[in-house]
Design a protein around this motif. Structure first.
Motif, PDB file in Angstrom:
ATOM      1  N   VAL A  94       1.399   3.272  -9.420  1.00 33.29           N
ATOM      2  CA  VAL A  94       1.821   3.144  -8.018  1.00 33.29           C
ATOM      3  C   VAL A  94       2.542   4.411  -7.583  1.00 33.29           C
ATOM      4  CG1 VAL A  94       3.228   1.829  -6.399  1.00 33.29           C
ATOM      5  CG2 VAL A  94       1.978   0.640  -8.226  1.00 33.29           C
ATOM      6  N   CYS A  95       3.413   4.924  -8.445  1.00 29.07           N
ATOM      7  CA  CYS A  95       4.121   6.164  -8.130  1.00 29.07           C
ATOM      8  C   CYS A  95       3.134   7.305  -7.872  1.00 29.07           C
ATOM      9  CB  CYS A  95       5.060   6.554  -9.270  1.00 29.07           C
ATOM     10  SG  CYS A  95       6.503   5.485  -9.446  1.00 29.07           S
ATOM     11  N   SER A  96       2.058   7.348  -8.643  1.00 27.63           N
ATOM     12  CA  SER A  96       1.057   8.388  -8.454  1.00 27.63           C
ATOM     13  C   SER A  96       0.439   8.309  -7.061  1.00 27.63           C
ATOM     14  CB  SER A  96      -0.035   8.257  -9.521  1.00 27.63           C
ATOM     15  OG  SER A  96      -1.088   9.160  -9.286  1.00 27.63           O
ATOM     16  N   ALA A  97       0.174   7.096  -6.591  1.00 28.59           N
ATOM     17  CA  ALA A  97      -0.396   6.926  -5.253  1.00 28.59           C
ATOM     18  C   ALA A  97       0.585   7.363  -4.178  1.00 28.59           C
ATOM     19  CB  ALA A  97      -0.797   5.466  -5.044  1.00 28.59           C
ATOM     20  N   VAL A  98       1.840   6.978  -4.330  1.00 30.92           N
ATOM     21  CA  VAL A  98       2.848   7.337  -3.327  1.00 30.92           C
ATOM     22  C   VAL A  98       3.058   8.849  -3.315  1.00 30.92           C
ATOM     23  CG1 VAL A  98       5.239   7.026  -2.608  1.00 30.92           C
ATOM     24  CG2 VAL A  98       3.961   5.091  -3.529  1.00 30.92           C
ATOM     25  N   GLN A  99       3.101   9.452  -4.507  1.00 28.64           N
ATOM     26  CA  GLN A  99       3.266  10.902  -4.574  1.00 28.64           C
ATOM     27  C   GLN A  99       2.096  11.618  -3.906  1.00 28.64           C
ATOM     28  OE1 GLN A  99       5.820  12.552  -5.370  1.00 28.64           O
ATOM     29  NE2 GLN A  99       5.039  14.644  -5.459  1.00 28.64           N
ATOM     30  N   HIS A 100       0.882  11.084  -4.048  1.00 25.87           N
ATOM     31  CA  HIS A 100      -0.283  11.675  -3.374  1.00 25.87           C
ATOM     32  C   HIS A 100      -0.087  11.635  -1.861  1.00 25.87           C
ATOM     33  CE1 HIS A 100      -4.459  12.741  -2.557  1.00 25.87           C
ATOM     34  NE2 HIS A 100      -4.486  11.737  -1.698  1.00 25.87           N
ATOM     35  N   ALA A 101       0.421  10.516  -1.357  1.00 24.47           N
ATOM     36  CA  ALA A 101       0.686  10.426   0.080  1.00 24.47           C
ATOM     37  C   ALA A 101       1.736  11.453   0.500  1.00 24.47           C
ATOM     38  CB  ALA A 101       1.148   9.011   0.436  1.00 24.47           C
ATOM     39  N   HIS A 102       2.780  11.614  -0.304  1.00 21.43           N
ATOM     40  CA  HIS A 102       3.828  12.581   0.037  1.00 21.43           C
ATOM     41  C   HIS A 102       3.275  13.997   0.071  1.00 21.43           C
ATOM     42  CE1 HIS A 102       7.376   9.787  -1.268  1.00 21.43           C
ATOM     43  NE2 HIS A 102       6.644   9.291  -0.288  1.00 21.43           N
ATOM     44  N   ARG A 103       2.388  14.311  -0.861  1.00 23.42           N
ATOM     45  CA  ARG A 103       1.805  15.654  -0.845  1.00 23.42           C
ATOM     46  C   ARG A 103       0.936  15.868   0.381  1.00 23.42           C
ATOM     47  NH1 ARG A 103       0.142  16.268  -7.271  1.00 23.42           N
ATOM     48  NH2 ARG A 103       2.272  16.599  -8.040  1.00 23.42           N
ATOM     49  N   SER A 104       0.477  14.797   0.981  1.00 23.51           N
ATOM     50  CA  SER A 104      -0.274  14.879   2.233  1.00 23.51           C
ATOM     51  C   SER A 104       0.638  14.721   3.437  1.00 23.51           C
ATOM     52  CB  SER A 104      -1.357  13.790   2.263  1.00 23.51           C
ATOM     53  OG  SER A 104      -2.261  13.950   1.191  1.00 23.51           O
ATOM     54  N   LEU A 105       1.957  14.839   3.181  1.00 22.72           N
ATOM     55  CA  LEU A 105       2.988  14.785   4.233  1.00 22.72           C
ATOM     56  C   LEU A 105       3.058  13.429   4.906  1.00 22.72           C
ATOM     57  CD1 LEU A 105       2.473  18.314   5.848  1.00 22.72           C
ATOM     58  CD2 LEU A 105       3.927  17.663   3.935  1.00 22.72           C
ATOM     59  N   VAL A 106       2.879  12.374   4.123  1.00 25.72           N
ATOM     60  CA  VAL A 106       2.942  11.005   4.644  1.00 25.72           C
ATOM     61  C   VAL A 106       3.992  10.223   3.873  1.00 25.72           C
ATOM     62  CG1 VAL A 106       1.692   8.832   4.942  1.00 25.72           C
ATOM     63  CG2 VAL A 106       0.530  11.006   5.367  1.00 25.72           C
ATOM     64  N   VAL A 107       4.941   9.624   4.591  1.00 29.78           N
ATOM     65  CA  VAL A 107       5.895   8.694   3.999  1.00 29.78           C
ATOM     66  C   VAL A 107       5.447   7.280   4.357  1.00 29.78           C
ATOM     67  CG1 VAL A 107       8.293   7.923   3.929  1.00 29.78           C
ATOM     68  CG2 VAL A 107       7.784  10.341   4.161  1.00 29.78           C
ATOM     69  N   HIS A 108       5.264   6.420   3.360  1.00 31.12           N
ATOM     70  CA  HIS A 108       4.755   5.065   3.615  1.00 31.12           C
ATOM     71  C   HIS A 108       5.778   4.228   4.365  1.00 31.12           C
ATOM     72  CE1 HIS A 108       3.406   0.951   2.886  1.00 31.12           C
ATOM     73  NE2 HIS A 108       2.227   1.446   2.515  1.00 31.12           N
ATOM     74  N   ARG A 109       6.997   4.226   3.928  1.00 30.89           N
ATOM     75  CA  ARG A 109       8.199   3.552   4.439  1.00 30.89           C
ATOM     76  C   ARG A 109       8.070   2.033   4.622  1.00 30.89           C
ATOM     77  NH1 ARG A 109       9.675   5.518  10.629  1.00 30.89           N
ATOM     78  NH2 ARG A 109       7.633   5.244  11.563  1.00 30.89           N
ATOM     79  N   ASP A 110       7.095   1.430   3.986  1.00 29.85           N
ATOM     80  CA  ASP A 110       7.047  -0.034   3.950  1.00 29.85           C
ATOM     81  C   ASP A 110       6.514  -0.490   2.591  1.00 29.85           C
ATOM     82  OD1 ASP A 110       7.497  -2.574   4.958  1.00 29.85           O
ATOM     83  OD2 ASP A 110       5.468  -2.756   5.757  1.00 29.85           O
ATOM     84  N   LEU A 111       6.998   0.140   1.544  1.00 30.82           N
ATOM     85  CA  LEU A 111       6.575  -0.233   0.194  1.00 30.82           C
ATOM     86  C   LEU A 111       7.238  -1.541  -0.209  1.00 30.82           C
ATOM     87  CD1 LEU A 111       6.911   3.284  -1.455  1.00 30.82           C
ATOM     88  CD2 LEU A 111       4.781   2.105  -0.896  1.00 30.82           C
ATOM     89  N   LYS A 112       6.416  -2.477  -0.679  1.00 26.09           N
ATOM     90  CA  LYS A 112       6.886  -3.788  -1.126  1.00 26.09           C
ATOM     91  C   LYS A 112       5.758  -4.419  -1.928  1.00 26.09           C
ATOM     92  CE  LYS A 112       5.596  -5.519   3.462  1.00 26.09           C
ATOM     93  NZ  LYS A 112       6.105  -6.111   4.708  1.00 26.09           N
ATOM     94  N   PRO A 113       6.038  -5.420  -2.727  1.00 24.72           N
ATOM     95  CA  PRO A 113       4.985  -5.993  -3.584  1.00 24.72           C
ATOM     96  C   PRO A 113       3.744  -6.440  -2.833  1.00 24.72           C
ATOM     97  CG  PRO A 113       7.132  -6.744  -4.319  1.00 24.72           C
ATOM     98  CD  PRO A 113       7.370  -5.993  -3.036  1.00 24.72           C
ATOM     99  N   SER A 114       3.912  -7.010  -1.639  1.00 22.02           N
ATOM    100  CA  SER A 114       2.738  -7.515  -0.924  1.00 22.02           C
ATOM    101  C   SER A 114       1.846  -6.397  -0.403  1.00 22.02           C
ATOM    102  CB  SER A 114       3.175  -8.400   0.245  1.00 22.02           C
ATOM    103  OG  SER A 114       3.984  -7.678   1.146  1.00 22.02           O
ATOM    104  N   ASN A 115       2.342  -5.152  -0.410  1.00 23.27           N
ATOM    105  CA  ASN A 115       1.521  -4.011  -0.025  1.00 23.27           C
ATOM    106  C   ASN A 115       0.976  -3.258  -1.236  1.00 23.27           C
ATOM    107  OD1 ASN A 115       1.583  -4.339   2.721  1.00 23.27           O
ATOM    108  ND2 ASN A 115       3.372  -3.033   3.041  1.00 23.27           N
ATOM    109  N   ILE A 116       1.173  -3.840  -2.424  1.00 23.24           N
ATOM    110  CA  ILE A 116       0.618  -3.259  -3.649  1.00 23.24           C
ATOM    111  C   ILE A 116      -0.127  -4.375  -4.381  1.00 23.24           C
ATOM    112  CG2 ILE A 116       1.111  -2.046  -5.800  1.00 23.24           C
ATOM    113  CD1 ILE A 116       3.858  -1.300  -4.499  1.00 23.24           C
ATOM    114  N   LEU A 117      -1.428  -4.430  -4.193  1.00 21.57           N
ATOM    115  CA  LEU A 117      -2.233  -5.467  -4.831  1.00 21.57           C
ATOM    116  C   LEU A 117      -2.821  -4.938  -6.136  1.00 21.57           C
ATOM    117  CD1 LEU A 117      -4.167  -7.136  -1.888  1.00 21.57           C
ATOM    118  CD2 LEU A 117      -1.873  -7.598  -2.755  1.00 21.57           C
ATOM    119  N   VAL A 118      -2.874  -5.799  -7.131  1.00 22.24           N
ATOM    120  CA  VAL A 118      -3.460  -5.442  -8.422  1.00 22.24           C
ATOM    121  C   VAL A 118      -4.756  -6.222  -8.588  1.00 22.24           C
ATOM    122  CG1 VAL A 118      -3.093  -5.253 -10.906  1.00 22.24           C
ATOM    123  CG2 VAL A 118      -1.148  -5.072  -9.342  1.00 22.24           C
TER     124      VAL A 118
END
Length: 827
Positions: free
Chosen positions: A146-170
């Motif tokens: 999950v951290c890898s996905a968020v870091q990819h977004a940050h490198r694309s200059l995007v902050v998700h700002r609504d990270l929570k379990p229901s927004n991370i499906l396995v």
């Protein structure tokens, strides 16, 4: 967005509404079997503040796979429509195996925007972990993805700002997928066209950071905090905060004011957990342990120490005390999994000083400059305290110095502190000038303390291109130190190094070289020829040669520096002060060698060196955090010179994201990163994007430094160049004239950068047929280049060619021939 078959959409709260307060109303015209573009709706998956999500399939049966289709409602506000369009734009730029992919998009017959994503068949990450009874180590590995996905977004200059379990499906295969960028924030709105201002608070309170709750600036550190909350829950089965009710005021107060229990403590208690369906589940220590294949005692022992430290570091109230990036958190997780020491550590003294500096709203670069002043005070105080311990007979005198410095600090910063006695509108430069004046009188009887103050202030003035004021402060510090410690002391060497930096930035290279060489000579004599301090002095000299463009002088300096750093002599006896860090000096030496390759136009070698440098920086994080943005930026420059524009753009964006996370969106380093990214757009002939980026930089620099600051002039010159290439001649002329109005008073008539702007303005006037006005500008540019660079330098040769062409256009054949005769024949 895009939840699995059994999960209702848990969309984000707006303006403080309860996360459970969404009322389900029928959507007119939106029914199963309706077609939207080529897709047929099957059934509604859920809805929230940012639209409705449907399970759908291609109506033309081109694809067998089902998709998730998100569409806004006809009743949605313009604010929601902007968020929706931004989400679609963000997703189009994100390609990562742990981020749900955007497949398609369009507009309905009613004119409502929609987009289509892969349909993720999965369950929220917390449920997945509990249902599969994953041990702690497996939970960490899943979370790392999950951290890898968020870091990819940050490198694309995007902050998700609504990270929570229901927004991370396995998924059933155990692959986590990050969803719902509905309220994500673009960190580069000037280029990407995103929302530049927020009119509502967008968050899910239980996972929101303190700065979100307070409506303050959002950076990548916001996502670090939310990930900390998720990790806390995955490890403990409890939320970080115990609240008496789910009233928003209780939750928000806890987020901002309450320190969470350490995870190892939390797993020892019984608590109630509220489920999305409104039910309550009681969690006991035994149940928590059972779901992780541990007894309560073993689980507490496993969490205690490193995992406690990692989670608590991510959950710090102040963004500056959290992990500097999601990558930093992920690296610590990997270190833990590998059995290596982690980097999370206790709050330091310097951090407490940084926190004090952060209270002073001086506008943009203030925090960095004041922090530098505070660090000098702290380091000087530490040295004084050390001397107190070693020389008891001087204790009273030394303690008085420390006390005096603390009093000075409070008074100097008070002028810029709107929460104390100061003014909210005071500028950074005004604050520094006031502090300098106070230092002159406050420490008349304490020359070394006064010199330390003036040293820092002078260096800060230099970095802000206020060279005359910086020179005065540094020269005064040098005189004080020479009188107090002698002309060949370590203190004098430091002053000379600072003067070398100032004169280098000022392009007074003869003075810069003289000061740098004097600093190097003293340092060699005091500490030895192969000490790390000598390597640091070599770096100061190397920077001067780099700015001067003196390749023959730079190369041996860089090579000697690297040789020393990789095999330094031990510290000399009696040297009790902290030596420079070898790892940092090594990456700085590699930076100089990359600059040599750049000037040799050996861009392949430059890229090899910059990759080695970046690898070394990443391997020593967070120790070398201060070097990360520079290393990424320089690799991007090498890639740009090698024609790899896509890689250069990605790395410039990463450098920009790092600077935003570290020092904020308006800091000078961040603004420089934006300008560098604009260079990629410029090389790609994306002139509109370049100009939007430069316009944003210009506005922020004027706000921070005032309209007459040298960096403002440089940005105006860049705007002129881009406008000229874009064919916007009138805009180019205005920008170049404005740049000269700033740069000439700051840099002087004989400055090379002034010469370049004059040549460019002359070229604009030539294109408009104003040849009489163009000629004196171009002649002036040529004269400066001949004087400073010599007749055969490439820049001088370009000026000669331009004047030859101008003379030809005016029918002055003999004059054109005279200029042409001075050109060096092509090899």
């Amino acid at each position: 967005m895009n939840e699995g078959t059994e999960e209702p959409v848990d969309d984000t709260t707006l303006s403080g509404q309860s996360r459970d307060s969404t009322v389900t109303l029928p959507l007119p015209g939106m029914d199963p079997d309706r077609r939207i573009g080529p897709y047929k709706l099957i059934r509604e998956l859920g809805r929230g503040g940012m639209g409705t999500v449907w399970l759908a399939a291609r109506a033309d049966e081109q694809f067998e796979k089902r998709v998730a289709l998100k569409v806004v409602r006809a009743s949605d506000s313009e604010q929601v429509l902007r968020y929706f369009r931004q989400e679609r734009q963000i997703l189009a730029g994100l390609e990562h195996p742990n981020i749900a992919r955007l497949l398609d998009g369009g507009t309905t017959e009613d004119g409502l925007p929609y987009f289509v994503m892969e349909h993720v068949e999965g369950v929220p990450i917390d449920r997945y972990c509990d249902e599969h009874k994953l041990p702690v180590l497996e939970r960490l590995r899943l979370f790392e993805a999950v951290c890898s996905a968020v870091q990819h977004a940050h490198r694309s200059l995007v902050v998700h700002r609504d990270l929570k379990p229901s927004n991370i499906l396995v998924t059933g295969e155990g692959v986590p997928k990050l969803l719902d960028f509905g309220i994500a924030k673009l960190l580069n709105p000037g280029v990407a066209g995103g929302l530049s201002q927020e009119t509502v608070l967008a968050m899910t309170p239980e996972y929101a950071s303190p700065e979100q709750v307070r409506g303050r600036a959002i950076t990548t550190a916001t996502d670090v905090y939310s990930l900390g909350v998720i990790l806390y829950e995955l490890l403990t089965g409890h939320p970080p905060y115990r609240v008496k009710s789910r009233e928003h005021v209780e939750v928000l107060k806890a987020v901002c004011e309450v320190e969470p229990e350490r995870p190892s403590t939390a797993v020892g208690r019984t608590g109630e957990r509220h489920q999305p369906d409104g039910t309550t589940v009681t969690t006991t220590p035994e149940e928590t342990g059972r779901l992780r294949h541990e007894t309560p005692q073993r689980l507490r022992k496993r969490l205690k120490g490193d995992l406690d430290a990692m989670v608590m570091a991510a959950l710090q109230k102040d963004p500056l005390q959290r992990y500097a990036s999601v990558e930093g958190l992920a690296r610590d997780i990997q270190r833990y999994l590998d059995g290596r020491p982690i980097t999370a550590r206790r709050t330091s003294t310097i951090y407490r000083i940084r926190k004090l500096a952060g209270r002073h709203k001086l506008g943009v670069a203030a925090a960095g400059a004041i922090l530098a002043l505070l660090v000098v005070l702290a380091v000087t105080s530490t040295l004084q305290a050390s001397r107190i311990r070693k020389e008891r007979d001087h204790a009273t005198s030394e303690t008085a110095k420390v006390t005096a410095m603390n009093v000075f600090l409070q008074e100097a910063l008070g002028a810029a502190d709107p929460w104390e006695k100061g003014s909210r509108n005071i500028s950074l430069l005004d604050a520094l000038r006031q502090a300098q004046g106070k230092a002159e009188s406050a420490f008349q009887g304490q020359p070394l303390v006064r010199a330390a103050m003036l040293q820092t202030m002078g260096s800060t003035f230099a970095n802000l291109a206020e060279f005359q004021e910086g020179e005065k402060a540094l020269r005064t510090a040098l005189v004080l130190r020479t009188a107090a410690t002698g002309p060949r002391s370590a203190e004098v060497a430091e002053s000379q190094a600072s003067l070398a930096n100032l004169y280098g930035l000022w392009h007074r290279f003869d003075q810069a070289v003289a000061a740098g060489q004097e600093s190097l000579s003293i340092t060699r004599a005091v500490y030895g020829p192969r000490s790390l301090r000598t390597a640091a002095a070599l770096h100061a000299v190397g920077q001067v040669y780099q700015r001067k463009g003196d390749l023959p002088a730079l190369k041996p300096v860089a090579e000697e520096m690297l040789s020393i750093v990789r095999a330094p002599a031990p510290k000399i006896r009696g040297d009790e002060s902290a030596a420079p860090e070898a790892a940092k000096l090594e990456v700085q030496a590699l930076g100089l060698l990359a600059a040599v390759a750049l000037q040799e136009e050996n861009y392949v070698r430059m890229e090899v060196i910059d990759r080695e440098r970046l690898d070394k920086v990443r391997a020593r994080l967070p120790e070398l955090r201060s070097e990360l943005a520079s290393a990424v930026n320089d690799l991007a420059t090498a890639q740009l010179m090698n024609g790899d524009l896509a890689a250069a753009e990605a790395n410039y964006k990463e450098a920009l994201a790092i600077n935003i996370a570290d020092v904020g969106e308006e800091h000078p380093e961040t603004l420089s990163s934006r300008e560098n990214l604009g260079n990629v757009y410029f090389r790609s002939k994306r002139y509109d994007e370049t100009l939007r980026s430069l316009d944003l930089v210009l506005a922020l620099r004027r706000k921070a430094l005032g309209p007459d600051a040298e960096p403002v002039g440089r940005t105006l010159a860049n705007i002129g160049t881009v406008s000229k290439e874009a064919g916007r001649i009138d805009e180019a002329e205005r920008a170049y004239r404005a740049a000269l109005a700033v740069l000439v008073p700051k840099l002087g008539e004989q400055n090379l950068d002034v010469a370049s702007v004059r040549m460019s303005l002359g070229d604009v006037l030539r294109r408009r047929g104003q040849l009489d006005e163009a000629e004196p500008l171009m002649r002036s540019g040529l004269e400066i280049r001949v004087k400073v660079l010599g007749e055969t330098h490439a820049a001088t040769q370009r000026a000669l060619k331009a004047l030859a062409d101008l003379a030809t256009a005016r029918g002055r054949t003999a004059e054109a021939a005279a200029y042409t005769a001075r050109l060096v024949p092509a090899k």
